[in-house]
Design a protein around this motif. Structure first.
Motif, short mmCIF file in Angstrom:
data_model
loop_
_atom_site.label_atom_id
_atom_site.label_comp_id
_atom_site.label_asym_id
_atom_site.label_seq_id
_atom_site.Cartn_x
_atom_site.Cartn_y
_atom_site.Cartn_z
N GLY A 1 -10.35 0.30 12.59
CA GLY A 1 -11.75 -0.44 12.14
C GLY A 1 -12.24 -1.25 13.19
O GLY A 1 -13.43 -1.76 12.59
N ASP B 1 -4.76 7.66 4.79
CA ASP B 1 -5.38 7.08 3.31
C ASP B 1 -6.39 5.97 3.38
O ASP B 1 -7.17 6.14 2.51
CB ASP B 1 -4.01 6.62 2.84
N GLN B 2 -6.21 5.13 4.41
CA GLN B 2 -7.20 4.21 4.41
C GLN B 2 -8.68 4.46 5.22
O GLN B 2 -9.41 3.56 5.44
CB GLN B 2 -6.59 2.90 5.42
N ILE C 1 -0.75 6.45 6.23
CA ILE C 1 -1.44 5.08 5.76
C ILE C 1 -2.68 5.26 6.62
O ILE C 1 -3.88 5.14 5.82
CB ILE C 1 -0.55 4.12 6.02
N ALA C 2 -2.61 5.50 7.80
CA ALA C 2 -3.99 5.25 8.42
C ALA C 2 -5.01 6.28 7.95
O ALA C 2 -6.34 6.04 7.67
CB ALA C 2 -3.97 5.70 10.02
N VAL D 1 1.01 -1.07 0.01
CA VAL D 1 0.22 -0.13 0.08
C VAL D 1 0.87 1.13 -0.18
O VAL D 1 0.30 2.36 -0.27
CB VAL D 1 -0.98 -0.16 1.31
N HIS D 2 1.99 1.19 0.18
CA HIS D 2 2.90 2.17 0.17
C HIS D 2 4.39 1.67 0.08
O HIS D 2 4.94 0.82 0.63
CB HIS D 2 2.90 3.04 1.80
N MET E 1 -8.46 -2.81 9.24
CA MET E 1 -7.16 -2.32 8.66
C MET E 1 -5.96 -3.01 9.55
O MET E 1 -5.92 -2.62 10.49
CB MET E 1 -7.02 -0.70 8.75
N ARG F 1 -0.43 -4.88 3.39
CA ARG F 1 -1.43 -5.52 4.18
C ARG F 1 -0.94 -6.76 4.95
O ARG F 1 -0.32 -7.84 4.24
CB ARG F 1 -2.85 -5.86 3.43
N ILE G 1 -2.14 -3.32 8.68
CA ILE G 1 -0.88 -2.96 7.72
C ILE G 1 0.42 -2.91 8.58
O ILE G 1 0.55 -2.33 9.40
CB ILE G 1 -1.10 -1.50 7.02
N TYR H 1 -8.84 5.92 8.36
CA TYR H 1 -8.73 5.78 9.82
C TYR H 1 -7.89 6.82 10.52
O TYR H 1 -7.42 6.59 11.62
CB TYR H 1 -8.29 4.38 10.00
#
Length: 113
Positions: free
Chosen positions: A105, A74-75, A71-72, A19-20, A37, A29, A39, A77
């Motif tokens: 989540g 972007d997802q 990342i959180a 994812v990054h 979530m 993931r 990751i 959260y």
């Protein structure tokens, strides 16, 4: 430090749902997610665990934290996520390549574990 599954993911010897990626780290993931979530953020530099990090790793460690935050967000959260870093087998570290778990989540209890 010996080859780990994470070093093989960095080297693209093993597939992962990435994812990054940037010059310092890779995030993907978890194959056994513990939350909607889950990751993992890993440094490309091989550091066995936080206890083995050196003073010159300070900027890299900060980069991992800020990457986890992004990342959180972007997802979806960005206001509610948990970061976990295990240090040693006695507390659950199973891959000896430093990594952050970014979880979100669902509700989490306290204390953890």
């Amino acid at each position: 430090m010996s080859d780990t599954i994470f070093s093989k993911i960095i080297d693209r010897e093993i597939d992962a749902d990435i994812v990054h990626e940037d010059e310092h780290c890779l995030a993907f993931r978890d194959v056994n997610p513990q939350a909607p979530m889950h990751i993992l953020v890993i440094p490309k530099k091989p550091i066995e665990m936080l206890a083995r990090a050196e003073a010159d790793d300070q900027a890299l460690l900060g980069h991992l934290m800020l990457t986890a935050r992004q990342i959180a967000a972007d997802q979806g959260y960005g206001e509610a996520f948990r970061l976990v870093m295990n240090n040693g087998a006695a507390v659950g570290q199973s891959v000896f390549h430093l990594h952050l778990h970014v979880l979100g989540g669902r509700e989490f209890s306290w204390p953890p574990g």
